[in-house]
Design a protein around this motif. Structure first.
Motif, PDB file in Angstrom:
ATOM      1  N   GLY A   1       1.835   2.163  -9.757  1.00  0.00           N
ATOM      2  CA  GLY A   1       0.450   2.598  -9.915  1.00  0.00           C
ATOM      3  C   GLY A   1      -0.132   2.295 -11.286  1.00  0.00           C
ATOM      4  O   GLY A   1      -1.330   2.115 -11.420  1.00  0.00           O
TER       5      GLY A   1
ATOM      6  N   TRP B   1       4.783   3.877 -13.362  1.00  0.00           N
ATOM      7  CA  TRP B   1       4.771   4.945 -12.369  1.00  0.00           C
ATOM      8  C   TRP B   1       4.843   4.320 -10.981  1.00  0.00           C
ATOM      9  O   TRP B   1       4.006   3.496 -10.606  1.00  0.00           O
ATOM     10  CB  TRP B   1       3.512   5.795 -12.493  1.00  0.00           C
ATOM     11  N   CYS B   2       5.880   4.698 -10.232  1.00  0.00           N
ATOM     12  CA  CYS B   2       6.103   4.211  -8.868  1.00  0.00           C
ATOM     13  C   CYS B   2       5.582   5.264  -7.895  1.00  0.00           C
ATOM     14  O   CYS B   2       5.842   6.455  -8.072  1.00  0.00           O
ATOM     15  CB  CYS B   2       7.598   3.974  -8.655  1.00  0.00           C
ATOM     16  N   THR B   3       4.858   4.825  -6.865  1.00  0.00           N
ATOM     17  CA  THR B   3       4.281   5.769  -5.912  1.00  0.00           C
ATOM     18  C   THR B   3       5.337   6.522  -5.110  1.00  0.00           C
ATOM     19  O   THR B   3       5.050   7.590  -4.583  1.00  0.00           O
ATOM     20  CB  THR B   3       3.318   5.057  -4.943  1.00  0.00           C
ATOM     21  N   GLU B   4       6.560   6.005  -5.015  1.00  0.00           N
ATOM     22  CA  GLU B   4       7.632   6.696  -4.293  1.00  0.00           C
ATOM     23  C   GLU B   4       8.614   7.417  -5.205  1.00  0.00           C
ATOM     24  O   GLU B   4       9.150   8.447  -4.835  1.00  0.00           O
ATOM     25  CB  GLU B   4       8.421   5.717  -3.413  1.00  0.00           C
TER      26      GLU B   4
ATOM     27  N   HIS C   1       4.036   1.535  -1.067  1.00  0.00           N
ATOM     28  CA  HIS C   1       5.033   1.586  -2.142  1.00  0.00           C
ATOM     29  C   HIS C   1       4.670   0.549  -3.193  1.00  0.00           C
ATOM     30  O   HIS C   1       4.746  -0.644  -2.933  1.00  0.00           O
ATOM     31  CB  HIS C   1       6.429   1.313  -1.574  1.00  0.00           C
ATOM     32  N   SER C   2       4.258   1.025  -4.356  1.00  0.00           N
ATOM     33  CA  SER C   2       3.854   0.104  -5.415  1.00  0.00           C
ATOM     34  C   SER C   2       3.966   0.791  -6.767  1.00  0.00           C
ATOM     35  O   SER C   2       4.234   1.988  -6.844  1.00  0.00           O
ATOM     36  CB  SER C   2       2.409  -0.366  -5.198  1.00  0.00           C
TER      37      SER C   2
ATOM     38  N   LYS D   1       0.822  -1.215   0.000  1.00  0.00           N
ATOM     39  CA  LYS D   1       0.000   0.000   0.000  1.00  0.00           C
ATOM     40  C   LYS D   1       0.853   1.261   0.000  1.00  0.00           C
ATOM     41  O   LYS D   1       0.532   2.235  -0.669  1.00  0.00           O
ATOM     42  CB  LYS D   1      -0.952  -0.002   1.191  1.00  0.00           C
TER      43      LYS D   1
END
Length: 86
Positions: free
Chosen positions: A34, A70-73, A31-32, A29
């Motif tokens: 998107g 696209w990475c959430t971090e 770090h994933s 949740k």
């Protein structure tokens, strides 16, 4: 936007004319990834990815397409020219 590093690497295989993507990126949740997207000359395709789902996606093969995730971090990543393994 940045070039994808080893942590954000995506493997591409041919699946009935589509790109079957697999990745080892965390899918938690906090770090994933998107989404995964392929942008071609005159069209694009996007697959929304969800935390806690498996590390895979399927996108249509678009001639001249460039693969993005696209990475959430870490934000938007551009992947080297995707050439599916057969």
């Amino acid at each position: 936007m940045q070039a994808a590093d080893d942590v954000h690497a995506v493997r591409v295989e041919d699946a009935e004319g589509d790109w079957y993507l697999t990745f080892d990126h965390p899918m938690e949740k906090a770090h994933s990834l998107g989404f995964a997207a392929v942008v071609g000359y005159d069209s694009l395709a996007v697959e929304k990815l969800y935390p806690e789902q498996g590390g895979e996606a399927r996108l249509p093969h678009l001639p001249g397409g460039t693969l993005y995730t696209w990475c959430t971090e870490h934000g938007l990543m551009r992947h080297p020219a995707a050439h599916p393994r057969r």
